[in-house]
Scaffold this active site. Structure first.
Site, short mmCIF file in Angstrom:
data_model
loop_
_atom_site.label_atom_id
_atom_site.label_comp_id
_atom_site.label_asym_id
_atom_site.label_seq_id
_atom_site.Cartn_x
_atom_site.Cartn_y
_atom_site.Cartn_z
N GLU A 146 0.82 -1.20 0.00
CA GLU A 146 0.00 0.00 0.00
C GLU A 146 0.86 1.26 0.00
OE1 GLU A 146 -0.26 -2.55 1.98
OE2 GLU A 146 -2.33 -3.23 2.17
N PRO A 171 11.68 -14.08 0.35
CA PRO A 171 10.51 -14.21 1.23
C PRO A 171 9.83 -12.87 1.42
CG PRO A 171 12.53 -14.34 2.51
CD PRO A 171 12.94 -14.32 1.06
N ARG A 172 8.51 -12.87 1.47
CA ARG A 172 7.75 -11.64 1.67
C ARG A 172 8.19 -10.93 2.95
NH1 ARG A 172 5.10 -7.46 -0.59
NH2 ARG A 172 3.34 -6.76 0.65
N GLU A 207 14.74 -4.86 -2.03
CA GLU A 207 15.66 -5.16 -3.12
C GLU A 207 15.03 -6.06 -4.19
OE1 GLU A 207 20.16 -4.78 -1.82
OE2 GLU A 207 19.27 -6.64 -1.06
N ASN A 261 1.72 -8.54 -6.07
CA ASN A 261 1.48 -7.69 -7.23
C ASN A 261 2.17 -8.25 -8.49
OD1 ASN A 261 1.09 -5.65 -9.05
ND2 ASN A 261 1.92 -4.03 -7.77
N PRO A 262 1.41 -8.72 -9.48
CA PRO A 262 2.05 -9.29 -10.68
C PRO A 262 2.54 -8.23 -11.66
CG PRO A 262 -0.32 -9.38 -10.92
CD PRO A 262 -0.06 -8.84 -9.54
N LEU A 263 2.18 -6.97 -11.43
CA LEU A 263 2.62 -5.92 -12.35
C LEU A 263 4.06 -5.48 -12.07
CD1 LEU A 263 -0.65 -3.84 -12.50
CD2 LEU A 263 0.24 -5.41 -14.22
N GLU A 264 4.60 -5.84 -10.90
CA GLU A 264 6.00 -5.50 -10.63
C GLU A 264 6.94 -6.21 -11.59
OE1 GLU A 264 5.57 -4.40 -5.87
OE2 GLU A 264 6.25 -6.40 -6.45
#
Length: 445
Positions: free
Chosen positions: A62, A271-272, A312, A336-339
């Site tokens: 966000e 990892p997230r 990173e 987010n798949p747009l990254e």
């Protein structure tokens, strides 16, 4: 006061005495910063002079999504200051990393107060923002009620409402109407989100699109990128980005299945939550593993490189031949798949992508991503993309075209948010100026 809001207010007040213990426990686990726990009680206000806009974003995604709109607001109004509140340690660190040097002095970060009535009042009394906005699905009834009592103009931007959240809020319709009624402006990320928010009482709701589709490409330090590329050499790279518990074991299994058929394969796991790095490394027991947080680079013999650092991810999308977007092979809902789409990286998605349903549908329809039915499909898909340069390029090009949409959205959102701000106070007039204007005519008459 309606029953729902009153019950929430009483419940939060009764819970308040045990929350300091809860916060201290979170601090011991690294989920809070001990020295900044007073901020969670609404303390520590240090309001700058002049006009102040308050922006609240829950976590990393966000915060990153709204930064372009914040930058556009700052460019339009050079005197405006910003208070940015977040709920996680990682989002605070990301904000510090991503703020442009010219904007950073005008931005103050605080951790958001917990939703206790007295703490919310203390926070707003100390900061006295002129207007504010919450991002995505942040709905804190007591904090928003306190803002409404003060007549504070508030917006909900990039608003989302999942089917599960809708079902929960519908159990407390009065609380939902009162909470959403605190917003003068609601900008939903999709028509589906707008419809769900409208069912709960938000009015009016406009569907402008997802700010995450208009974000800038993830950054990468040039020196770090050069060093990483040198360390990797010409090896094929499979990236598992922003993974969640359970996915790392699936990724390691896919690496083992592919290793014989893809010579030199390097699998990078990001990892997230970076603090899970040691646990992720343990999932690859028996393989050669390096960890970035330990200062280790992937050597020629490294099978699994755990990139357990913050901010990173842009490095690793730039070196990957194919990437699995995490949170999609387990029932989290996907990241987010747009990254990766903005960075020319071929995309794999598991079956669980409801967090980014609209972006996912557009990518799949355009041929910009491959959908995996389950973890068993991961290894064949990775191998297929890494072995076919033409297919990889087609995936990346189609994804980039989708990611280019909504380029003007941050500017539009900035305009809407600035519209909530009261006009600046006129400059104070001196008596001489007043006489020239006629304002003090009766005093000298």
């Amino acid at each position: 006061m309606r029953i729902g809001p009153l019950a929430w207010r009483i419940g939060a007040t009764l819970l308040a005495p045990v929350l300091p213990w809860h916060l201290a426990r979170r601090a011991r686990r690294g989920k809070e910063i001990a020295s900044r726990l007073p901020e969670r009680r609404g303390e520590g206000a240090d309001r700058p002079s002049g006009r102040l806009f308050w922006l609240h974003a829950a976590s990393v995604g966000e915060t990153a999504s709204v930064l372009p709109a914040l930058q556009a607001m700052a460019a339009r109004d050079p005197t405006l200051h910003f208070l940015v509140t977040t709920g996680t340690v990682t989002s605070a660190a990301l904000l510090a990393q991503r703020l442009p040097p010219g904007l950073a002095p005008r931005v103050t970060h605080r951790f958001a107060p917990l939703d206790v009535p007295a703490w919310a009042e203390r926070f707003l009394q100390g900061w006295r923002p002129d207007a504010g906005a919450f991002v995505e699905s942040e709905l804190w009834p007591n904090l928003l009620a306190a803002a409404a009592r003060r007549g504070l103009p508030m917006a909900l931007v990039n608003a989302r409402m999942s089917a599960r959240s809708l079902a929960r809020w519908r159990r407390a319709p009065g609380l939902a109407r009162a909470t959403l009624g605190a917003f003068r402006l609601v900008l939903a990320r999709s028509a589906e989100d707008a419809s769900r928010l409208g069912l709960l009482g938000a009015d009016p709701v406009q569907a402008w699109g997802d700010l995450k589709t208009a974000a800038a490409p993830l950054p990468a330090d040039p020196a770090a990128l050069s060093a990483l590329r040198q360390a990797i050499g010409g090896r094929p790279v499979f990236l598992a980005a922003s993974t969640h518990p359970g996915e790392e074991a699936m990724v390691v299994a896919a690496h083992r299945a592919l290793a014989a058929d893809v010579p030199g394969l390097l699998t990078i796991i990001v990892p997230r939550h970076p603090e899970r790095g040691p646990a992720v490394a343990e999932e690859a027991a028996g393989l050669s593993v390096t960890r970035r947080a330990a200062g280790e680079a992937p050597g020629p013999g490294t099978a699994i490189h755990v990139a357990d650092t913050l901010g990173e991810l842009g490095l690793f999308y730039r070196v990957a031949g194919v990437a699995l977007v995490g949170g999609s092979l387990v029932p989290h809902g996907g990241q987010n798949p747009l990254e990766p789409a903005r960075l020319g990286c071929p995309i794999l998605l598991g079956p669980h992508t409801h967090n980014f349903a609209e972006a996912t549908e557009r990518l799949l329809a355009a041929g910009g991503a491959l959908r995996l039915a389950d973890a068993a499909a991961l290894a064949p898909a990775v191998g297929g993309v890494l072995s076919d340069a033409g297919r990889a390029r087609a995936l990346a090009d189609a994804a980039a075209a989708v990611a280019d949409g909504h380029a003007d959205l941050p500017e539009r959102v900035a305009t809407a948010l600035l519209g909530l701000m009261p006009p600046p106070d006129p400059p104070a007039e001196t008596p001489a100026e007043g006489r020239r204007s006629g304002f003090l005519t009766n005093e000298v008459g």
